[in-house]
Design a protein around this motif. Structure first.
Motif, PDB file in Angstrom:
ATOM      1  N   SER A 119      66.878   7.148  13.255  1.00  0.00           N
ATOM      2  CA  SER A 119      66.731   5.410  12.730  1.00  0.00           C
ATOM      3  C   SER A 119      66.160   4.831  14.269  1.00  0.00           C
ATOM      4  CB  SER A 119      67.789   4.542  12.055  1.00  0.00           C
ATOM      5  OG  SER A 119      67.721   5.187  11.355  1.00  0.00           O
ATOM      6  N   LEU A 120      67.047   5.916  15.321  1.00  0.00           N
ATOM      7  CA  LEU A 120      67.395   5.258  16.744  1.00  0.00           C
ATOM      8  C   LEU A 120      65.525   5.889  17.348  1.00  0.00           C
ATOM      9  CD1 LEU A 120      70.050   6.508  18.137  1.00  0.00           C
ATOM     10  CD2 LEU A 120      69.264   3.956  18.165  1.00  0.00           C
ATOM     11  N   LEU A 170      66.211   2.712   7.047  1.00  0.00           N
ATOM     12  CA  LEU A 170      66.863   3.711   7.319  1.00  0.00           C
ATOM     13  C   LEU A 170      68.427   3.605   7.484  1.00  0.00           C
ATOM     14  CD1 LEU A 170      63.914   5.737   9.380  1.00  0.00           C
ATOM     15  CD2 LEU A 170      65.359   6.774   7.387  1.00  0.00           C
ATOM     16  N   LEU A 171      68.309   1.828   7.514  1.00  0.00           N
ATOM     17  CA  LEU A 171      69.498   1.300   8.276  1.00  0.00           C
ATOM     18  C   LEU A 171      70.187   1.281   6.906  1.00  0.00           C
ATOM     19  CD1 LEU A 171      69.157  -0.847  11.580  1.00  0.00           C
ATOM     20  CD2 LEU A 171      69.420   1.333  11.728  1.00  0.00           C
ATOM     21  N   SER A 172      69.997   0.936   5.653  1.00  0.00           N
ATOM     22  CA  SER A 172      70.215   0.301   4.713  1.00  0.00           C
ATOM     23  C   SER A 172      70.231   1.534   4.168  1.00  0.00           C
ATOM     24  CB  SER A 172      69.088  -0.447   4.532  1.00  0.00           C
ATOM     25  OG  SER A 172      69.474  -0.854   2.167  1.00  0.00           O
ATOM     26  N   ALA A 203      78.234   9.174  15.035  1.00  0.00           N
ATOM     27  CA  ALA A 203      76.461   9.031  15.187  1.00  0.00           C
ATOM     28  C   ALA A 203      75.666   7.965  14.709  1.00  0.00           C
ATOM     29  CB  ALA A 203      75.734  10.174  14.683  1.00  0.00           C
ATOM     30  N   ALA A 204      76.623   7.189  13.541  1.00  0.00           N
ATOM     31  CA  ALA A 204      76.515   5.859  12.270  1.00  0.00           C
ATOM     32  C   ALA A 204      76.950   5.197  13.665  1.00  0.00           C
ATOM     33  CB  ALA A 204      76.970   6.059  11.618  1.00  0.00           C
ATOM     34  N   LEU A 205      77.983   5.698  14.089  1.00  0.00           N
ATOM     35  CA  LEU A 205      78.164   4.067  15.011  1.00  0.00           C
ATOM     36  C   LEU A 205      77.250   3.912  16.222  1.00  0.00           C
ATOM     37  CD1 LEU A 205      80.492   1.948  15.700  1.00  0.00           C
ATOM     38  CD2 LEU A 205      82.044   3.268  16.861  1.00  0.00           C
ATOM     39  N   TYR A 206      77.236   5.089  16.766  1.00  0.00           N
ATOM     40  CA  TYR A 206      76.414   5.037  17.873  1.00  0.00           C
ATOM     41  C   TYR A 206      74.840   4.772  17.567  1.00  0.00           C
ATOM     42  CZ  TYR A 206      73.652   6.983  22.543  1.00  0.00           C
ATOM     43  OH  TYR A 206      73.151   6.666  23.726  1.00  0.00           O
ATOM     44  N   SER A 218      76.984  -5.827  12.023  1.00  0.00           N
ATOM     45  CA  SER A 218      77.116  -5.101  11.080  1.00  0.00           C
ATOM     46  C   SER A 218      79.043  -5.012  10.748  1.00  0.00           C
ATOM     47  CB  SER A 218      76.350  -4.030  10.839  1.00  0.00           C
ATOM     48  OG  SER A 218      77.380  -3.234   9.926  1.00  0.00           O
ATOM     49  N   ALA A 219      79.260  -5.474   9.638  1.00  0.00           N
ATOM     50  CA  ALA A 219      80.814  -5.164   9.318  1.00  0.00           C
ATOM     51  C   ALA A 219      81.159  -3.858   9.308  1.00  0.00           C
ATOM     52  CB  ALA A 219      81.215  -6.555   8.256  1.00  0.00           C
ATOM     53  N   SER A 220      80.414  -3.058   8.972  1.00  0.00           N
ATOM     54  CA  SER A 220      80.904  -1.314   9.557  1.00  0.00           C
ATOM     55  C   SER A 220      81.187  -1.121  10.674  1.00  0.00           C
ATOM     56  CB  SER A 220      79.950  -1.063   9.069  1.00  0.00           C
ATOM     57  OG  SER A 220      79.533  -0.721   7.527  1.00  0.00           O
ATOM     58  N   VAL A 221      80.737  -1.591  11.755  1.00  0.00           N
ATOM     59  CA  VAL A 221      80.812  -1.178  13.438  1.00  0.00           C
ATOM     60  C   VAL A 221      82.192  -1.182  13.369  1.00  0.00           C
ATOM     61  CG1 VAL A 221      81.267  -2.343  15.672  1.00  0.00           C
ATOM     62  CG2 VAL A 221      78.369  -2.171  14.626  1.00  0.00           C
ATOM     63  N   PRO A 222      83.450  -2.795  13.534  1.00  0.00           N
ATOM     64  CA  PRO A 222      85.026  -2.245  13.498  1.00  0.00           C
ATOM     65  C   PRO A 222      85.192  -1.670  12.695  1.00  0.00           C
ATOM     66  CG  PRO A 222      83.949  -4.615  12.688  1.00  0.00           C
ATOM     67  CD  PRO A 222      82.696  -3.950  13.165  1.00  0.00           C
TER      68      PRO A 222
END
Length: 491
Positions: A228-229, A244-246, A280-283, A292-296
């Motif tokens: 994705s990056l 890809l992000l989804s 890697a996902a958080l990065y 994104s709600a997944s970050v925190p």
């Protein structure tokens, strides 16, 4: 004795019990601490750390990485990347921690020197630079990892010339495999990692991007994140990046400890742990979708997984965790925290502090000896956070000891057995071999040899395995480079 007390040494087994958490709003958190029945009440301590910002966690982790004794290229690169990302983030955010910026700059320059010196004649890198000139072919995964670090350093303005990067790029590009020729998931993962290392160079990679995107369902989360990056930097925010992000978000594992990602298929290379997948996902999400709600929640998971020595499972996991935390720090504005906090134990305040925005945030530590805790009743540990913006992170480690004679061996998936034999008797291969537990020096043969046999049983295939053993008392290693040692490997 007339010269004072004589210390009696007892063998004990250390055991640490840990808990972590965070407070995002004003309020209190109660943690109950009970001593195990087998604990020696005269030894040990309760260690509590309070961090009003991710910055202090990042700094402590950097210091811990520097203390790791291994000198393989992955460890060198892991230290280098973590230092470099932190150096750039602190400069970008305007956070001034006295002496840290200059220290990090010096560490980055030293890391650069070590990595450039370890480059092979073919332009790539291996797991470890050999002391002689009989080099093994470069490893594409490690070459890609080093290139990621060198290119980041080049973009940051650390001048060392393009020659080393160009040689590394040529070496890696010549080893790329076409996606449609790969059969295993780990091969696709490795290709995604290699493409991520090459995507900023002036090289035609469209065929590889197309092939990886077409087989994205076979990629493990960390490879999906790096793909994705790569595509975002090449194409911008296209429908492929959005997809890809989804896909990455849909693979998140949600639990009471936060959000994490796990490998779903075969993983035959160094990455693949839940920590690296989550890092890697958080990065990636911190850069491409910071709202994104997944970050925190992913951040919460990573902070909880940090070990008692301020590191994660390996130097590789630790480097990417620090990089992910640094990226989240930039995306969430955590460094601007402003609130008061305190720590109480059994209705007594034992620590307090204040978060002062962008001023150098430091953690607060409190240490309580076990003798000061209730031995037969729960101890109330109260973490309190005042009003204001930011997050308070805490960690409590109960460091205990028990008599070694009654302690059970620790088993974390790798079984190790060490045996000693008198050398020259065909051991350990001969059927009638019997290991020894002691030996007396023969005055007629002071150079008597001992063979050390170490057996490792692992639950699955492992790559780049490091084993550290210690020399028995009264002996010396004949050849410290192990260039003539006997190695028996059975698959």
């Amino acid at each position: 004795p007339v010269w004072g007390d004589l210390e009696v040494v007892r063998y004990v087994m250390p055991h640490t019990f840990s808990t972590t958490g965070q407070l995002t709003d004003e309020g209190q958190r109660l943690e109950l601490v009970s001593l195990p029945i087998t604990t020696d009440p005269d030894l040990g301590e309760l260690l509590v750390e309070l961090h009003p910002s991710l910055v202090s966690i990042m700094v402590e982790s950097l210091e811990a990485l520097e203390a790791v004794p291994y000198d393989d290229n992955v460890t060198k690169l892991s230290r280098f990347l973590a230092n470099l990302e932190s150096y750039l983030a602190l400069k970008d955010l305007g956070i001034d921690i006295p002496g840290l910026e200059s220290d990090l700059e010096a560490l980055v320059k030293e890391g650069l020197r070590q990595l450039l010196a370890a480059q092979n004649f073919d332009g790539g890198w291996t797991w470890r630079k050999r002391l002689n000139y009989d080099e093994s072919p470069s490893d594409p995964f490690i070459t890609a990892y080093v290139l990621i670090g060198l290119q980041k350093a080049d973009e940051a303005g650390f001048n060392f010339g393009e020659y080393s990067i160009d040689r590394g790029v040529e070496s890696l590009f010549n080893q790329l495999s076409s996606p449609d020729q790969l059969e295993s998931a780990w091969q696709l993962d490795q290709l995604a990692f290699e493409v991520y290392a090459l995507h900023k160079r002036d090289i035609y990679l469209e065929t590889y991007f197309d092939g990886l995107y077409a087989r994205r369902s076979e990629l493990n989360p960390w490879a999906l994140a790096l793909l994705s990056l790569s595509l975002e930097e090449i194409e911008g925010r296209t429908s492929r990046v959005t997809t890809l992000l989804s896909d990455l978000e849909s693979r998140a594992v949600r639990s009471a400890t936060g959000v994490n990602w796990e490998s779903e298929g075969e993983t035959s290379f160094l990455p693949g742990t839940p920590i690296f997948n989550t890092a890697a996902a958080l990065y990636t999400l911190s850069q491409l979708d910071p709202a994104s709600a997944s970050v925190p929640l992913a951040l919460q998971f990573l902070v909880k997984q940090r070990g008692a020595k301020d590191l994660w499972m390996s130097t590789f996991d630790s480097a990417w965790s620090v990089m992910a935390i640094t990226s989240a720090l930039q995306g969430t504005g955590d460094y601007q925290a402003e609130f008061e906090f305190s720590l109480g134990l059994n209705e007594m305040q034992i620590a307090e502090g204040t978060a002062l925005g962008t001023q150098a945030p430091t953690g607060t530590t409190a240490t309580v000896p076990l003798q000061s805790l209730y031995p037969n009743a729960p101890n109330a540990l109260v973490i309190e956070r005042g009003e204001g913006m930011g997050t308070l992170y805490y960690r409590a480690d109960l460091n205990t000891y028990q008599a070694a004679a009654t302690a059970k061996a620790i088993d974390r998936g790798i079984h190790l057995q060490r045996d000693y034999y008198v050398a020259g008797e065909g051991c350990p291969a001969a059927e009638d071999c019997r290991p020894i537990d002691s030996i007396k020096l023969n005055p007629e043969d002071p150079s008597q040899m001992i063979t050390v046999a170490i057996t490792a049983i692992v639950p699955h295939d492992m790559y780049h395995f490091i084993l550290e053993d210690f020399t028995p008392a009264g002996t010396e290693i004949l050849n410290e480079e192990f260039l003539t040692s006997q190695t028996l490997i059975e698959s």
